[in-house]
Design a protein around this motif. Structure first.
Motif, short mmCIF file in Angstrom:
data_model
loop_
_atom_site.label_atom_id
_atom_site.label_comp_id
_atom_site.label_asym_id
_atom_site.label_seq_id
_atom_site.Cartn_x
_atom_site.Cartn_y
_atom_site.Cartn_z
N MET A 45 0.84 -1.18 0.00
CA MET A 45 0.00 0.00 0.00
C MET A 45 0.89 1.24 0.00
O MET A 45 1.80 1.38 0.79
N ALA A 46 0.59 2.19 -0.87
CA ALA A 46 1.36 3.42 -0.97
C ALA A 46 1.02 4.36 0.18
O ALA A 46 -0.09 4.34 0.69
N ILE A 47 1.99 5.15 0.56
CA ILE A 47 1.78 6.14 1.61
C ILE A 47 1.27 7.43 0.95
O ILE A 47 1.80 7.86 -0.08
N ALA A 48 0.26 8.04 1.55
CA ALA A 48 -0.27 9.30 1.03
C ALA A 48 0.84 10.33 1.00
O ALA A 48 1.59 10.46 1.97
N PRO A 49 0.96 11.09 -0.10
CA PRO A 49 2.06 12.07 -0.19
C PRO A 49 1.87 13.29 0.69
O PRO A 49 2.83 13.98 1.01
N ILE A 50 0.64 13.58 1.11
CA ILE A 50 0.35 14.76 1.93
C ILE A 50 0.03 14.29 3.35
O ILE A 50 -0.84 13.45 3.54
N ILE A 51 0.76 14.83 4.33
CA ILE A 51 0.53 14.48 5.73
C ILE A 51 0.10 15.74 6.48
O ILE A 51 0.78 16.77 6.41
N VAL A 52 -1.03 15.62 7.18
CA VAL A 52 -1.46 16.68 8.09
C VAL A 52 -1.20 16.10 9.48
O VAL A 52 -1.85 15.15 9.91
N HIS A 53 -0.20 16.64 10.14
CA HIS A 53 0.30 16.10 11.40
C HIS A 53 -0.64 16.42 12.57
O HIS A 53 -1.53 17.27 12.44
N PRO A 54 -0.45 15.78 13.72
CA PRO A 54 -1.32 16.02 14.88
C PRO A 54 -1.33 17.49 15.30
O PRO A 54 -0.35 18.20 15.08
N PRO A 55 -2.43 17.93 15.91
CA PRO A 55 -2.48 19.30 16.40
C PRO A 55 -1.35 19.56 17.40
O PRO A 55 -1.04 18.71 18.23
N SER A 56 -0.75 20.74 17.29
CA SER A 56 0.33 21.11 18.21
C SER A 56 -0.27 21.60 19.53
O SER A 56 -1.45 21.95 19.58
N PRO A 57 0.53 21.64 20.58
CA PRO A 57 0.03 22.13 21.88
C PRO A 57 -0.50 23.57 21.83
O PRO A 57 -1.36 23.94 22.60
N ASP B 130 -10.50 19.23 -3.14
CA ASP B 130 -11.12 17.94 -3.47
C ASP B 130 -10.33 16.76 -2.92
O ASP B 130 -10.82 15.63 -2.92
N LEU B 131 -9.10 16.99 -2.48
CA LEU B 131 -8.22 15.91 -2.03
C LEU B 131 -8.23 15.69 -0.52
O LEU B 131 -7.77 14.64 -0.05
N LEU B 132 -8.71 16.65 0.25
CA LEU B 132 -8.57 16.60 1.71
C LEU B 132 -9.18 15.36 2.35
O LEU B 132 -8.70 14.90 3.38
N ASP B 133 -10.21 14.79 1.76
CA ASP B 133 -10.83 13.60 2.32
C ASP B 133 -10.51 12.33 1.54
O ASP B 133 -11.15 11.30 1.72
N ASP B 134 -9.50 12.41 0.68
CA ASP B 134 -9.07 11.25 -0.11
C ASP B 134 -7.85 10.63 0.55
O ASP B 134 -6.76 11.19 0.49
N PRO B 135 -8.00 9.47 1.21
CA PRO B 135 -6.88 8.87 1.94
C PRO B 135 -5.71 8.44 1.06
O PRO B 135 -4.62 8.22 1.56
N SER B 136 -5.92 8.36 -0.25
CA SER B 136 -4.79 8.03 -1.11
C SER B 136 -3.90 9.26 -1.33
O SER B 136 -2.75 9.13 -1.75
N TRP B 137 -4.41 10.45 -1.00
CA TRP B 137 -3.65 11.69 -1.13
C TRP B 137 -3.24 12.28 0.21
O TRP B 137 -2.15 12.81 0.36
N VAL B 138 -4.17 12.26 1.19
CA VAL B 138 -3.95 12.95 2.47
C VAL B 138 -4.10 11.98 3.63
O VAL B 138 -5.08 11.26 3.74
N LYS B 139 -3.10 11.98 4.50
CA LYS B 139 -3.12 11.21 5.75
C LYS B 139 -3.25 12.20 6.89
O LYS B 139 -2.39 13.08 7.06
N TRP B 140 -4.34 12.10 7.66
CA TRP B 140 -4.54 12.93 8.85
C TRP B 140 -4.01 12.14 10.02
O TRP B 140 -4.55 11.09 10.36
N ARG B 141 -2.96 12.63 10.66
CA ARG B 141 -2.37 11.93 11.80
C ARG B 141 -2.81 12.57 13.11
O ARG B 141 -2.77 13.79 13.24
#
Length: 70
Positions: free
Chosen positions: A1-13, A49-60
């Motif tokens: 499985m490919a890793i999404a190229p866009i990562i939105v990292h966890p919220p900062s403190p 259009d990509l924000l909810d596409d897990p093949s493009w964006v990974k929300w961590r």
């Protein structure tokens, strides 16, 4: 499985989420509009259009589209 190229990292403190594309930091987003603008500047068209596409964006960590402090 490919890793999404866009990562939105966890919220900062202090709030906001770091956004990276293939390991390159684009900025600290405080809302979806910021993420879309970072991606537009990186040459990714129609980013909204990509924000909810897990093949493009990974929300961590936390919920997708949630930017408040951890």
């Amino acid at each position: 499985m490919a890793i999404a190229p866009i990562i939105v990292h966890p919220p900062s403190p202090s709030g906001g989420r770091r956004v990276t594309v293939r390991g390159e930091i684009l900025g600290l987003a405080h809302r979806d509009r910021d993420v879309v603008e970072f991606l537009r500047r990186a040459g990714i068209p129609d980013a909204e259009d990509l924000l909810d596409d897990p093949s493009w964006v990974k929300w961590r960590g936390g919920r997708a589209h949630h930017y408040e402090a951890a």
